[in-house]
Design a protein around this motif. Sequence first.
Motif, mmCIF file in Angstrom:
data_model
loop_
_atom_site.group_PDB
_atom_site.id
_atom_site.type_symbol
_atom_site.label_atom_id
_atom_site.label_comp_id
_atom_site.label_asym_id
_atom_site.label_seq_id
_atom_site.Cartn_x
_atom_site.Cartn_y
_atom_site.Cartn_z
ATOM 1 N N LEU A 1 0.866 -1.112 -0.066
ATOM 2 C CA LEU A 1 -0.053 -0.002 -0.045
ATOM 3 C C LEU A 1 0.908 1.393 0.001
ATOM 4 O O LEU A 1 1.770 1.125 0.586
ATOM 5 N N SER A 2 0.645 2.155 -0.861
ATOM 6 C CA SER A 2 1.561 3.376 -0.848
ATOM 7 C C SER A 2 1.121 4.193 0.540
ATOM 8 O O SER A 2 0.179 4.224 1.157
ATOM 9 N N PRO A 3 2.402 5.056 0.914
ATOM 10 C CA PRO A 3 2.163 5.784 2.003
ATOM 11 C C PRO A 3 0.893 6.778 1.941
ATOM 12 O O PRO A 3 0.261 6.904 2.987
ATOM 13 N N ARG A 4 0.779 7.069 0.888
ATOM 14 C CA ARG A 4 -0.283 8.114 0.866
ATOM 15 C C ARG A 4 -1.707 7.288 1.078
ATOM 16 O O ARG A 4 -2.579 7.797 1.456
ATOM 17 N N ASP A 5 -1.990 6.156 0.533
ATOM 18 C CA ASP A 5 -2.994 5.494 0.869
ATOM 19 C C ASP A 5 -3.345 5.066 2.131
ATOM 20 O O ASP A 5 -4.053 4.979 2.742
ATOM 21 N N ARG A 6 -2.062 4.729 2.799
ATOM 22 C CA ARG A 6 -1.928 4.311 4.225
ATOM 23 C C ARG A 6 -2.561 5.574 5.035
ATOM 24 O O ARG A 6 -3.112 5.537 5.908
ATOM 25 N N GLY A 7 -2.153 6.810 4.564
ATOM 26 C CA GLY A 7 -2.717 8.073 5.212
ATOM 27 C C GLY A 7 -4.047 7.929 4.981
ATOM 28 O O GLY A 7 -4.731 8.328 6.147
ATOM 29 N N LEU A 8 -4.457 7.835 3.800
ATOM 30 C CA LEU A 8 -5.940 8.056 3.634
ATOM 31 C C LEU A 8 -6.636 7.003 4.467
ATOM 32 O O LEU A 8 -7.857 7.441 5.126
ATOM 33 N N ILE A 9 -6.391 5.910 4.342
ATOM 34 C CA ILE A 9 -7.016 4.783 5.351
ATOM 35 C C ILE A 9 -7.065 5.134 6.862
ATOM 36 O O ILE A 9 -8.036 4.999 7.712
ATOM 37 N N THR A 10 -5.943 5.512 7.380
ATOM 38 C CA THR A 10 -5.763 5.979 8.632
ATOM 39 C C THR A 10 -6.604 7.092 9.170
ATOM 40 O O THR A 10 -7.113 6.776 10.128
ATOM 41 N N ILE A 11 -6.757 8.038 8.364
ATOM 42 C CA ILE A 11 -7.343 9.233 8.645
ATOM 43 C C ILE A 11 -9.035 8.808 8.608
ATOM 44 O O ILE A 11 -9.681 9.157 9.564
ATOM 45 N N SER A 12 -9.186 8.032 7.700
ATOM 46 C CA SER A 12 -10.535 7.354 7.767
ATOM 47 C C SER A 12 -10.957 6.771 8.747
ATOM 48 O O SER A 12 -12.230 6.871 9.425
ATOM 49 N N ALA A 13 -10.159 5.756 9.368
ATOM 50 C CA ALA A 13 -10.597 5.070 10.459
ATOM 51 C C ALA A 13 -10.487 5.871 11.664
ATOM 52 O O ALA A 13 -11.391 5.770 12.420
ATOM 53 N N LEU A 14 -9.825 6.808 11.748
ATOM 54 C CA LEU A 14 -9.698 7.846 13.063
ATOM 55 C C LEU A 14 -11.048 8.526 13.057
ATOM 56 O O LEU A 14 -11.767 8.818 14.034
ATOM 57 N N ILE A 15 -11.507 9.061 12.034
ATOM 58 C CA ILE A 15 -12.757 9.941 11.714
ATOM 59 C C ILE A 15 -13.856 8.843 12.056
ATOM 60 O O ILE A 15 -14.835 9.122 12.710
ATOM 61 N N ALA A 16 -13.944 7.708 11.438
ATOM 62 C CA ALA A 16 -15.152 6.724 11.646
ATOM 63 C C ALA A 16 -15.063 6.530 13.144
ATOM 64 O O ALA A 16 -16.167 6.163 13.482
ATOM 65 N N ASN A 17 -14.157 6.461 13.823
ATOM 66 C CA ASN A 17 -14.008 6.169 15.259
ATOM 67 C C ASN A 17 -14.378 7.289 16.264
ATOM 68 O O ASN A 17 -13.975 7.189 17.481
ATOM 69 N N GLY A 18 -14.159 8.591 15.512
ATOM 70 C CA GLY A 18 -14.400 9.777 16.647
ATOM 71 C C GLY A 18 -13.115 10.069 17.317
ATOM 72 O O GLY A 18 -13.131 10.919 18.342
ATOM 73 N N GLN A 19 -12.094 9.725 16.628
ATOM 74 C CA GLN A 19 -10.774 9.871 17.367
ATOM 75 C C GLN A 19 -10.069 11.022 16.766
ATOM 76 O O GLN A 19 -8.899 11.028 15.746
ATOM 77 N N THR A 20 -10.223 12.363 17.204
ATOM 78 C CA THR A 20 -9.729 13.529 16.754
ATOM 79 C C THR A 20 -8.423 13.779 17.087
ATOM 80 O O THR A 20 -7.550 14.460 16.262
ATOM 81 N N ALA A 21 -7.744 13.280 18.320
ATOM 82 C CA ALA A 21 -6.531 13.819 18.925
ATOM 83 C C ALA A 21 -5.535 13.345 17.877
ATOM 84 O O ALA A 21 -4.534 14.160 17.736
ATOM 85 N N GLN A 22 -5.493 12.188 17.226
ATOM 86 C CA GLN A 22 -4.332 11.946 16.367
ATOM 87 C C GLN A 22 -4.333 12.464 14.926
ATOM 88 O O GLN A 22 -3.548 12.207 14.134
ATOM 89 N N LEU A 23 -5.601 13.105 14.553
ATOM 90 C CA LEU A 23 -5.717 13.623 13.246
ATOM 91 C C LEU A 23 -4.651 14.436 12.745
ATOM 92 O O LEU A 23 -4.177 14.429 11.623
ATOM 93 N N PRO A 24 -4.266 15.560 13.585
ATOM 94 C CA PRO A 24 -3.432 16.278 13.080
ATOM 95 C C PRO A 24 -1.932 15.658 12.691
ATOM 96 O O PRO A 24 -1.356 16.022 11.564
ATOM 97 N N PHE A 25 -1.753 14.924 13.483
ATOM 98 C CA PHE A 25 -0.141 14.168 13.036
ATOM 99 C C PHE A 25 -0.502 13.348 11.829
ATOM 100 O O PHE A 25 0.263 13.659 10.682
ATOM 101 N N TYR A 26 -1.678 12.716 11.582
ATOM 102 C CA TYR A 26 -1.801 12.086 10.247
ATOM 103 C C TYR A 26 -2.109 12.746 9.254
ATOM 104 O O TYR A 26 -1.814 12.325 8.163
ATOM 105 N N LEU A 27 -2.861 13.572 9.228
ATOM 106 C CA LEU A 27 -3.231 14.663 8.134
ATOM 107 C C LEU A 27 -1.927 15.243 7.768
ATOM 108 O O LEU A 27 -1.635 15.426 6.467
ATOM 109 N N GLU A 28 -0.809 15.635 8.601
ATOM 110 C CA GLU A 28 0.293 16.209 8.293
ATOM 111 C C GLU A 28 1.045 15.126 7.450
ATOM 112 O O GLU A 28 1.825 15.603 6.388
ATOM 113 N N LYS A 29 1.248 13.853 7.977
ATOM 114 C CA LYS A 29 1.901 13.116 7.379
ATOM 115 C C LYS A 29 1.314 12.793 6.156
ATOM 116 O O LYS A 29 2.007 12.586 5.183
#
Lengths: 241, 241, 241
Positions: C172-200
Motif C-alpha cells: 500500500l502506498s504511504p499516501r493510501d496508508r494515510g488516507l485509510i488511517t485518517i478515515s479510520a480515525l474519523i470513523a471512530n471519532g478519534q480526533t486527537a491523532q488527526l493532526p499528526f496523520y493529516l500532516e503526514k
Amino acid sequence: MRGLLSIMQAHEEIIMKKSGLENIAPALDKYTAGPLADLWKRPDLPLRDRCLVTLAALIAKDQRIGLPSYLVMALENGVTPGEISGMITHLAFYVGWTNALSAIVVTRDVFLRRGVSPDQIPAASPPLLHLDEAAENKRAKSLHQQFGQIAPAMTHYTASVIFRDLWRRPDLSPRDRGLITISALIANGQTAQLPFYLEKARRDGLSDTEAAESVTHLAFYVGWPNALAALSILKQTLKTP
Amino acid sequence: MRGLLSIMQAHEEIIMKKSGLENIAPALDKYTAGPLADLWKRPDLPLRDRCLVTLAALIAKDQRIGLPSYLVMALENGVTPGEISGMITHLAFYVGWTNALSAIVVTRDVFLRRGVSPDQIPAASPPLLHLDEAAENKRAKSLHQQFGQIAPAMTHYTASVIFRDLWRRPDLSPRDRGLITISALIANGQTAQLPFYLEKARRDGLSDTEAAESVTHLAFYVGWPNALAALSILKQTLKTP
Amino acid sequence: MRGLLSIMQAHEEIIMKKSGLENIAPALDKYTAGPLADLWKRPDLPLRDRCLVTLAALIAKDQRIGLPSYLVMALENGVTPGEISGMITHLAFYVGWTNALSAIVVTRDVFLRRGVSPDQIPAASPPLLHLDEAAENKRAKSLHQQFGQIAPAMTHYTASVIFRDLWRRPDLSPRDRGLITISALIANGQTAQLPFYLEKARRDGLSDTEAAESVTHLAFYVGWPNALAALSILKQTLKTP
C-alpha cells in the motif's frame, strides 16, 4: 507451561486457521505470531489479567467473533466462570445492557461446551464486601453536587446500584473490577472518567506498571489511538511522572 | 396496562429466557428485573419516548441482537411503523448509512411478521413541514463561516438534504427527531454537537426533564460513562442550572 | 463507464434489493439514489479512493453487513487484492486486531468467489520502502518524551513494528496508508491523532482537497457528527485556512 500453550492454541484456532489469515494477509499472520504473541508473554501483566483485559475490550466493543476463543483462553488461564459472570454483569453498567446480553449468549455456549456447573455461577444476592463509607460518601457528594438537581435518578442509581451493590459483589475483586472498567473505558475511547477509575484501581491494588501494561496490551485489541489517549491520562494521574 | 405487560414480555423474551441470563448471570437477571424494569416505569419520560430513545441507541451502536424485541415493544407502545421508518432514515445521516441498512434488514422482518402494510410506510417525497427560515439561515451561515471554504459540499448537503428536507419530513415530529438525534449522539459519545441539538430540541418541545430522563434511560443502554458525559453538557445548556 | 455502473449495481445489490429498502424506507431509498449516488461521482476524490475510504470506515466500525459488496466495488474500481490485504493488516494496529480478523473472514469469501490467486497476495516480509530517518527519529523522540518512561513497550512497538515496518510495506502506498488511517480515525471519532496523520498524509501526497472530500464522503458512512468534528481539525491544520 499450560498457559502459553493454550494461548498459542487459541491464536491458532481463532486467528490463523479458521479465518484463513495466512492466505489473505500473511503480514498480519506474521505480526500475530511475532509482536502479538510476544505481548501475551510479557511479565509486566499476568496472563490471567491479560485475559480479563482482552475480554473487557471485546465486550465493550460488542465483538463476538473472537469472544468464544478468548473465553476459553481465560478459563484455561485462571479466570473462573464466576469471574466471567461477574465481569459481564459489571460491564452492563459501563458499556450498556445489550453488550452484556450479546456476551451472555456467547458465554452460555462456551459454558455449556465446557460443562460449567450451576454451583460455579455466583448467586444473585450474596453477602457483599466491606464498603469504604468515607470514599463512597465523598464520591456520592461530588456527583450529587454536579447532577443531583438535574438528574436525581442518575445519582440515586449510581449510589444504590453501582457503588453500594455492584462493586461490593464478591464474584470479582475490586482490583479486577477496576482493571476491566479501565479496559472498557479505553476500548470505547472514554477518557473523561479514566482518572477516577485509575485512582480507585490504584487504591484497590492495581500497580502503575500493570495499568501501563494493560494499555499496551489494549493497543493491539482496540487500536493505537485509544491506547495513546489513555496513556496521556495515565501519565497525568501518576504521582511521579 | 398493556404497555408494562409488553415491556415485561419483551424483557422476558429478549433478555431472560432466550439468552440464558438467569443461568449465566443471576445478578444481571436481578438488575434487569429490578432497576432496569423500574426505569421503564418512571413517569419522567413517556413509555413511547423510552422506546424511541432505546431504538436510537441500538441503531447508533449497530446492535442488532436486541433490536427485534425492542422494535416490537415500540410498535406495541404507540410508535408507528411510519415513525420507525422515519427514524431509521433520519439516523442514516447521524450515525452512518450502513447502520441504517442494518436496521432496515431487521425491521423488514419485524414488519413482515406483524403484517405492516405498505400504506403505513411514509412516502419518499411528502409535503414538508414549515421551515423556520430565520433559524435555518442562522445555522447555515454559521456552518458556512466555519467550513464553507474547505468543504463546500458538506455545507451544501447539510442545508439542502438535512435541514431543508430531512428534518421537515412529516413522518416524525421535530421534537422526536431531536430526541433520537440526542440519543444517537450520546450513544456514540459525541458530545460536541449536543448543545446545538439540545437547544433545538428544547425549541421543538422537549422539556429539560425529558432530556435529563432520556440520559438516565440511556445510562443503562449505552453505559454510565456516556451518560455522565452527556449530563455535563446538558447541565451547561440549562438556563437555570 | 465501468466504475459508475458498478457503483449503481453495488448499491442496487447492497442497499436496495436485498434489504427491502424501497419498501421499508422509501425516503432513505430516495436519498441513496440521490445525494449518496451523487457523492460517489464527485470529481474531488477519485472513485478508487472513495472505495478505500469506505472500506476503512466499515472495518473501523466492524460493520460486516455492507463489507462484501463494497469489497467487490473496490476490486472493480482499481483497488487490488494486495491493497485490500495490506489495508486490513494496517488497520489491525489502528482499530484493533479483532476488527481486522472480522474483515479477513469476509474478505476471504469475496476473494474465493472472485478467484483471487495466491500470487496476488503480498508476502509476509517483502523488501521495505525507503524510510525518512529524520522524520521517524523526530516522531520517535516526541513519543519517547511523552511515554518512554511510563510505557516503554508502547514506544518500542510503535517504532519497530508500526513506523519502521508496517508503514514501509510496499503493498500500500504511504499516501493510501494515510488516507485509510485518517478515515479510520474519523470513523471512530478519534480526533486527537488527526493532526499528526493529516500532516503526514499531506507530506505523502494527499491534497487538502482530497482530505476535505474524504471527510465529506465519510459523513454519509459514519455520520455527520464525526465528519464535522474532523472538519474542525482539518481546518486547524491547513496552512491557508
